[in-house]
Design a protein around this motif. Structure first.
Motif, PDB file in Angstrom:
ATOM      1  N   SER A 211       0.767  -1.295  -0.004  1.00  0.00           N
ATOM      2  CA  SER A 211       0.011   0.058   0.061  1.00  0.00           C
ATOM      3  C   SER A 211       0.921   1.162   0.039  1.00  0.00           C
ATOM      4  O   SER A 211       2.114   1.383   0.375  1.00  0.00           O
ATOM      5  CB  SER A 211      -1.049   0.131   1.241  1.00  0.00           C
ATOM      6  OG  SER A 211      -1.553  -1.139   1.262  1.00  0.00           O
ATOM      7  N   LEU A 212       0.224   2.587  -0.322  1.00  0.00           N
ATOM      8  CA  LEU A 212       0.958   3.730  -0.408  1.00  0.00           C
ATOM      9  C   LEU A 212      -0.222   4.591  -0.418  1.00  0.00           C
ATOM     10  O   LEU A 212      -1.246   4.666  -0.873  1.00  0.00           O
ATOM     11  CB  LEU A 212       1.519   4.169  -1.770  1.00  0.00           C
ATOM     12  CG  LEU A 212       2.816   3.161  -2.059  1.00  0.00           C
ATOM     13  CD1 LEU A 212       3.241   3.388  -3.587  1.00  0.00           C
ATOM     14  CD2 LEU A 212       3.717   3.331  -0.942  1.00  0.00           C
ATOM     15  N   SER A 213      -0.005   5.481   0.534  1.00  0.00           N
ATOM     16  CA  SER A 213      -0.935   6.664   0.659  1.00  0.00           C
ATOM     17  C   SER A 213      -1.099   7.598  -0.594  1.00  0.00           C
ATOM     18  O   SER A 213      -2.334   8.058  -0.992  1.00  0.00           O
ATOM     19  CB  SER A 213      -0.739   7.682   2.014  1.00  0.00           C
ATOM     20  OG  SER A 213      -0.670   6.906   3.211  1.00  0.00           O
ATOM     21  N   ILE A 214      -0.138   7.974  -0.957  1.00  0.00           N
ATOM     22  CA  ILE A 214       0.160   8.464  -2.172  1.00  0.00           C
ATOM     23  C   ILE A 214       1.053   7.971  -3.194  1.00  0.00           C
ATOM     24  O   ILE A 214       2.169   7.284  -2.887  1.00  0.00           O
ATOM     25  CB  ILE A 214       0.615   9.900  -2.240  1.00  0.00           C
ATOM     26  CG1 ILE A 214       1.812  10.136  -1.555  1.00  0.00           C
ATOM     27  CG2 ILE A 214      -0.472  10.967  -1.842  1.00  0.00           C
ATOM     28  CD1 ILE A 214       2.627  11.512  -1.468  1.00  0.00           C
ATOM     29  N   ASP A 215       0.860   7.751  -4.440  1.00  0.00           N
ATOM     30  CA  ASP A 215       1.997   6.878  -5.075  1.00  0.00           C
ATOM     31  C   ASP A 215       3.240   7.869  -5.289  1.00  0.00           C
ATOM     32  O   ASP A 215       3.142   9.071  -4.774  1.00  0.00           O
ATOM     33  CB  ASP A 215       1.480   6.371  -6.571  1.00  0.00           C
ATOM     34  CG  ASP A 215       1.268   7.754  -7.834  1.00  0.00           C
ATOM     35  OD1 ASP A 215       0.794   7.236  -8.775  1.00  0.00           O
ATOM     36  OD2 ASP A 215       1.525   8.738  -7.440  1.00  0.00           O
ATOM     37  N   ASP A 216       4.328   7.627  -6.200  1.00  0.00           N
ATOM     38  CA  ASP A 216       5.634   8.273  -6.291  1.00  0.00           C
ATOM     39  C   ASP A 216       5.510   9.525  -7.052  1.00  0.00           C
ATOM     40  O   ASP A 216       6.539  10.238  -7.345  1.00  0.00           O
ATOM     41  CB  ASP A 216       6.799   7.431  -6.595  1.00  0.00           C
ATOM     42  CG  ASP A 216       6.890   6.261  -5.681  1.00  0.00           C
ATOM     43  OD1 ASP A 216       7.193   5.358  -5.837  1.00  0.00           O
ATOM     44  OD2 ASP A 216       7.006   6.959  -4.350  1.00  0.00           O
TER      45      ASP A 216
ATOM     46  N   GLY B  79       1.792   5.140 -10.154  1.00  0.00           N
ATOM     47  CA  GLY B  79       2.918   5.595 -10.629  1.00  0.00           C
ATOM     48  C   GLY B  79       3.965   5.225  -9.443  1.00  0.00           C
ATOM     49  O   GLY B  79       4.013   5.833  -8.468  1.00  0.00           O
ATOM     50  N   ARG B  80       5.038   4.219  -9.695  1.00  0.00           N
ATOM     51  CA  ARG B  80       5.922   4.075  -8.592  1.00  0.00           C
ATOM     52  C   ARG B  80       7.401   3.837  -9.242  1.00  0.00           C
ATOM     53  O   ARG B  80       7.624   3.673 -10.263  1.00  0.00           O
ATOM     54  CB  ARG B  80       5.813   2.600  -8.031  1.00  0.00           C
ATOM     55  CG  ARG B  80       4.089   2.729  -7.450  1.00  0.00           C
ATOM     56  CD  ARG B  80       3.812   1.222  -6.904  1.00  0.00           C
ATOM     57  NE  ARG B  80       4.779   1.216  -5.471  1.00  0.00           N
ATOM     58  CZ  ARG B  80       4.831  -0.020  -4.805  1.00  0.00           C
ATOM     59  NH1 ARG B  80       4.000  -1.151  -5.100  1.00  0.00           N
ATOM     60  NH2 ARG B  80       5.777  -0.293  -3.647  1.00  0.00           N
ATOM     61  N   ARG B  81       8.369   4.123  -8.415  1.00  0.00           N
ATOM     62  CA  ARG B  81       9.715   4.123  -8.634  1.00  0.00           C
ATOM     63  C   ARG B  81      10.499   3.545  -7.495  1.00  0.00           C
ATOM     64  O   ARG B  81      10.281   3.700  -6.388  1.00  0.00           O
ATOM     65  CB  ARG B  81      10.230   5.364  -8.931  1.00  0.00           C
ATOM     66  CG  ARG B  81      10.345   6.406  -7.876  1.00  0.00           C
ATOM     67  CD  ARG B  81      10.153   7.844  -8.032  1.00  0.00           C
ATOM     68  NE  ARG B  81      11.487   8.369  -8.741  1.00  0.00           N
ATOM     69  CZ  ARG B  81      11.477   9.713  -9.336  1.00  0.00           C
ATOM     70  NH1 ARG B  81      10.199  10.375  -9.177  1.00  0.00           N
ATOM     71  NH2 ARG B  81      12.537  10.140  -9.864  1.00  0.00           N
ATOM     72  N   GLU B  82      11.846   2.762  -7.790  1.00  0.00           N
ATOM     73  CA  GLU B  82      12.376   2.132  -7.038  1.00  0.00           C
ATOM     74  C   GLU B  82      13.229   3.253  -5.845  1.00  0.00           C
ATOM     75  O   GLU B  82      13.406   3.061  -4.736  1.00  0.00           O
ATOM     76  CB  GLU B  82      13.653   1.135  -7.409  1.00  0.00           C
ATOM     77  CG  GLU B  82      14.404   0.447  -6.145  1.00  0.00           C
ATOM     78  CD  GLU B  82      15.452  -0.394  -6.699  1.00  0.00           C
ATOM     79  OE1 GLU B  82      15.080  -1.300  -7.700  1.00  0.00           O
ATOM     80  OE2 GLU B  82      16.656  -0.298  -6.260  1.00  0.00           O
ATOM     81  N   SER B  83      13.460   4.210  -6.460  1.00  0.00           N
ATOM     82  CA  SER B  83      14.111   5.376  -5.498  1.00  0.00           C
ATOM     83  C   SER B  83      14.070   6.756  -6.455  1.00  0.00           C
ATOM     84  O   SER B  83      13.650   6.754  -7.505  1.00  0.00           O
ATOM     85  CB  SER B  83      15.474   4.929  -5.150  1.00  0.00           C
ATOM     86  OG  SER B  83      16.595   5.199  -6.324  1.00  0.00           O
ATOM     87  N   TYR B  84      14.937   7.735  -5.962  1.00  0.00           N
ATOM     88  CA  TYR B  84      15.153   8.918  -6.659  1.00  0.00           C
ATOM     89  C   TYR B  84      15.541   8.711  -7.602  1.00  0.00           C
ATOM     90  O   TYR B  84      15.639   9.730  -8.627  1.00  0.00           O
ATOM     91  CB  TYR B  84      15.370  10.119  -5.571  1.00  0.00           C
ATOM     92  CG  TYR B  84      16.826   9.794  -5.190  1.00  0.00           C
ATOM     93  CD1 TYR B  84      17.190   9.081  -4.236  1.00  0.00           C
ATOM     94  CD2 TYR B  84      17.907  10.325  -5.947  1.00  0.00           C
ATOM     95  CE1 TYR B  84      18.630   8.733  -3.674  1.00  0.00           C
ATOM     96  CE2 TYR B  84      19.305   9.973  -5.790  1.00  0.00           C
ATOM     97  CZ  TYR B  84      19.562   9.294  -4.699  1.00  0.00           C
ATOM     98  OH  TYR B  84      20.762   8.836  -4.392  1.00  0.00           O
TER      99      TYR B  84
END
Lengths: 445, 486
Positions: B312-317, B354-359
């Motif tokens: 889960s995520l409250s907001i995606d990335d 929309g997700r990403r592993e890191s910055y």
């Protein structure tokens, strides 16, 4: 063509971190630092899609307090950040168990020679040049055959980095290396059947890359030949692993003879030293000093001198793959393989893939494997596959939605031949490998 | 009331932990964004991240490996049509970020100078507390927990030779500023514990492994002594596998247990329904909205809004609030999972995927928690309905080719079903099928929906993100089993 000034600067940072570890009470320490920058450009359907500028740096610290050990890693190389990182590692060490096998390598094993392995070839590549190269490649692929209807694109990657290793026994060495690649992935359609495939080239030096024409053509050809793929009825038959998938067979072997698996007794090749694991004609060895090769290194992950040696001689297991810790656990000596093997090579036989297809006569040519399905404790093996059904040494039709299964111990014993079609694009160098029998499961029963 | 307050506090905490130490102000973010937007971009964002990670591993009764990782940076992205320019920096200082922005906007032509002023986004419901697991219990308590799980697990069976217990905690703070002036933030805890055992009997060895986790602090494992339960299940799996014989080879009826076997859905349809593949037309599900892709009994969602779950995520990335997205409803394909870029190109709205592993990585459509809704059948009746087939209750991982549609997942615990009864355990085999039609052969769906215990990691294009899967017991009339026995 190494940037000696920059290497020296990074070696100084590593030396400072080792000093900080000593100041914070560590009896021994090991520090690794890597700094890398690069460019990645992807073009799709004749236009640029992404341009990525990469800059990465990372510092890893392991400290020892006698037989206790702790580690930390960080990306911020300021003094405060490094102090905090060392502090975190030291704090963890105080909670760790006293492990009598723990510690840095024996100092007499550390590398003292650092031959130039010719791994640094910077590529003056602008984003525009990368775009042109990727577009050329993708255009060749898309125009090769009318059955090619879509594309995932072509990508050019170029990276350059410096890697430094130091420890409190006085080992301190940095070197610069480069890695460049060109890849292309396209999609074909025939009726309802849609397939994708790809090809890539990777090298330390840009001039050693396969041409964009060749990469594009290979990608398209591989797609076209798998259109119309069907499943098979379940059966037992010989399996010919194409070089691009044969490397995985050797990967499972190395995993089974690696120190960690051995001392945990979670290997299907326990106590196999000096026994027959492969047929007599098989020789497997590592070649750490091959110039420009992808796995070349003068030392292993702990700084122990690399050495070219046999792992399998005349089919007999000649050596395990060990770093210092696992060697001590086993009552043996490090083989200079902390972190893995270097340019693992299986000696090729006389035949190319066509020759091996003829030798096989009837069976399965596997060109793609999907999923995991390998039990390292028992050697049980079951993986998804795609490839071609072969009869009379000739490819009959493409196949998919099948699995191949067996046990690795048996599969290794039943290797019939290794091809001379060696794939040089990775740390494992192998040609096609023919296995006498496996169970194929399919849906058309 | 408290939920919104919690969400606002996540944003303030994120600002504090990221901008504070870097001496960056919101005004600086405006400046970087202004630089990005001085070009004809359709979209732009700056993603800040500060992340702390620790792992502790106990083996041979000793804490053998402990590590702490600290990372922070910002990724700068400009998008024009289908083109993306991307750069990142691990130095959170204005000059480095302006340089990144400058490099990135070259993706497109020069345009009019635009000014933007970021303002805090409206709060989305908080699905987890903005806690730092690493500080939730002392290091001594972490070590004691691992030792206790190790001791208690070893007592379960005298054939146990090895026990490995690991504990992982992550504290991740992120801030995303976009071209519309929205500044969103999140603080994401993530924890995980795993127990692996190796058992030996009469020269034969087998391994069993079980774990779990959530977006919570380590107190989660102390409740109901979850670690002991993982140990129990790991031992059970190893013991079953000691007795396992050859698995059958060929197509047959397969019953999948509830929970983690939901990896079937992740591989068979999940990836194939990600927006990027469908926008490009490369997925076997492309252009098939409104068509039947599963039996009527199948309703499958991707739900990022479940409280406390690993996936889960409250907001995606990208700052988009997550949603409960219906993918397949009563067998009909309803929707894809979208990030902003692909949603815009397909003319639909972003779904918070929309997700990403890191910055240091680019976002793309990724799953959150993907599961099938429960049906009406009793699980016992499902097994009883099978003449000859396989019952698989646990799996390792899987993989899919979204173009051909072929997917696999590998069983780690499986049994033969003969005349409606579970008879004997068989070795884990890989199951293979075709995504667009496997679910059309789901003929029974159980009433026992379970989500996995919080261990899933999904890999796509070299980027790993944590995910969840789930399903009730289901029966697939025919699936190919990759055993060795014909």
């Amino acid at each position: 063509m190494q940037n000696k000034v920059e290497i020296a600067r990074l070696e100084t940072i590593v030396a400072n971190v080792l000093e900080e570890a000593k100041n914070q009470g560590a009896s021994a320490a090991e520090v690794g630092l890597s700094v890398e920058r690069g460019l990645s450009v992807t073009c799709r359907l004749g236009a640029v899609e992404t341009i990525e500028h990469h800059r990465d740096q990372g510092l890893g610290i392991t400290v020892f307090f006698g037989q206790q050990k702790g580690s930390a890693s960080l990306t911020d190389l300021t003094d405060d950040s490094i102090k905090d990182g060392v502090k975190a590692a030291c704090s963890i060490a105080r909670f760790s168990g006293e492990d009598c096998f723990s510690g840095l390598p024996d100092s007499d094993r550390l590398a003292t020679q650092f031959p130039d392995l010719d791994v640094c070839h910077p590529w003056e590549l602008s984003a525009d040049q990368a775009i042109t190269l990727a577009l050329d490649c993708e255009t060749v692929a898309r125009e090769l055959d009318p059955l090619i209807t879509n594309s995932e694109g072509a990508t050019v990657n170029s990276h350059q980095g410096i890697s430094v290793l130091g420890n409190s026994l006085g080992f301190l060495n940095g070197y610069e290396s480069t890695r460049h690649s060109l890849s292309c992935s396209v999609i074909g359609q025939q009726g309802d059947d849609m397939q994708r495939d790809y090809w890539y080239s990777v090298a330390r030096k840009a001039n050693d890359l396969e041409s964009s024409r060749r990469v594009g053509a290979m990608a398209a050809e591989r797609v076209v030949r798998r259109l119309g793929a069907q499943s098979l009825s379940s059966r037992q038959c010989p399996v010919l692993y194409a070089p691009e998938v044969a490397a995985s067979l050797l990967g499972h072997f190395i995993g089974a003879i690696s120190g960690g698996s051995l001392y945990r007794k979670s290997s299907f090749l326990l106590d196999a030293l000096e026994t027959r694991v492969f047929p007599e004609f098989i020789r497997i060895h590592e070649q750490p000093f091959l110039p420009k090769a992808l796995g070349s290194s003068a030392y292993d992950g702990e700084g122990v001198a690399a050495n070219a040696h046999d792992i399998v001689t005349d089919g007999l297991l000649a050596s395990y793959v060990l770093g210092s810790y696992s060697a001590r656990k086993l009552g043996m000596e490090s083989t200079g393989n902390a972190g893995g093997v270097h340019n693992l090579t299986i000696e090729p036989g006389d035949q190319d893939q066509q020759g091996l297809l003829a030798t096989m006569d009837t069976g399965l040519l596997v060109t793609e494997l999907i999923g995991q399905g390998v039990n390292q404790v028992t050697g049980d093996y079951s993986r998804g596959a795609a490839g071609f059904w072969v009869e009379g040494g000739v490819i009959q039709y493409p196949v998919e939605e099948i699995t191949i299964a067996g046990n690795l111990k048996d599969m290794y014993q039943n290797i019939v031949a290794v091809g001379n079609d060696v794939d040089l694009r990775r740390n494992t160098r192998t040609g096609s490998i023919l296995v006498a029998q496996m169970t194929v499961a399919g849906s058309t029963d | 009331m408290w939920v919104s307050a919690m969400a606002v506090s996540a944003l303030s905490l994120a600002k504090e932990s990221i901008l504070g130490p870097a001496n960056l102000l919101e005004h600086d973010i405006d400046q970087i964004m202004g630089c990005l937007l001085a070009a004809q971009v359709d979209a732009a964002d700056i993603y800040f991240q500060s992340s702390r990670y620790e792992s502790w591993v106990l083996e041979d009764g000793l804490i053998k490996q402990g590590t702490h990782n600290s990372e922070q940076g910002a990724g700068v992205r400009a998008i024009s049509g289908e083109k993306t320019g991307f750069a990142y920096s691990d130095q959170l200082v204005l000059p480095a970020l302006l340089e990144a922005a400058h490099n990135v906007k070259a993706i497109t032509r020069q345009g009019q100078q635009r000014r933007v002023q970021v303002a805090s986004a409206a709060a989305s419901p908080a699905l987890y507390l903005p806690v730092n697991p690493l500080h939730s219990i002392t290091d001594q308590e972490k070590v004691d927990l691992l030792h206790r799980v190790d001791r208690e697990t070893r007592k379960l069976d005298e054939r146990i030779e090895q026990v490995i217990v690991s504990l992982i905690g992550v504290h991740d703070s992120i801030l995303v500023a976009d071209q519309d002036g929205q500044l969103a933030g999140d603080v994401r805890p993530l924890i995980r514990m795993n127990v692996t055992v190796i058992i030996e009997q009469a020269g034969r060895r087998e391994q069993g492994s079980m774990g779990g986790g959530a977006r919570a602090d380590y107190g989660y494992f102390l409740d109901a002594d979850k670690g002991l339960e993982y140990g129990r299940q790991a031992v059970h799996q190893a013991v079953i596998n000691l007795e396992a014989t050859e698995a059958p080879a060929g197509a047959m009826a397969v019953v999948l247990g509830p929970g983690w076997p939901g990896i079937l859905l992740h591989e068979a349809i999940g990836h194939g329904l990600e927006g990027d593949f469908n926008r490009k037309g490369t997925s076997a599900f492309s252009g098939r909205l409104g068509e039947r892709v599963a039996s009527e009994l199948c309703t499958i969602v991707d739900d990022g809004t479940l409280t406390g779950r690993r996936g889960s995520l409250s907001i995606d990335d990208e700052g988009t609030p997550t949603e409960n997205t219906v993918l397949i409803e009563n067998g009909i394909l309803k929707g894809y999972m979208q990030d902003k870029l692909n949603a815009r190109l397909m003319g639909v709205k972003a779904t918070g995927n929309g997700r990403r592993e890191s910055y240091a990585h680019l976002p793309m459509p990724r799953m959150t928690n993907t599961y099938m809704l429960p049906g009406d059948s009793d699980p016992g009746e499902i097994i009883a309905s099978v003449d000859k087939g396989l019952y698989a209750s646990n799996f390792g991982g899987g993989q899919v080719d979204i173009t051909s549609g072929k997917f696999v997942f590998s069983a780690s615990e499986a049994y033969l079903i003969e005349n409606g009864k579970i008879t004997r355990p068989v070795k884990g085999a890989t199951l293979i099928g075709n995504g667009p039609d496997v679910l059309t052969r789901v003929s029974m769906v159980g009433n026992d929906l379970e989500l996995d215990s919080g261990v899933g990691t999904c890999g796509k294009e070299g980027q790993s993100v944590p995910v969840g899967v789930g399903q009730p017991t289901i029966k697939i009339d025919s699936l190919t089993v990759g055993g060795t026995s014909l």
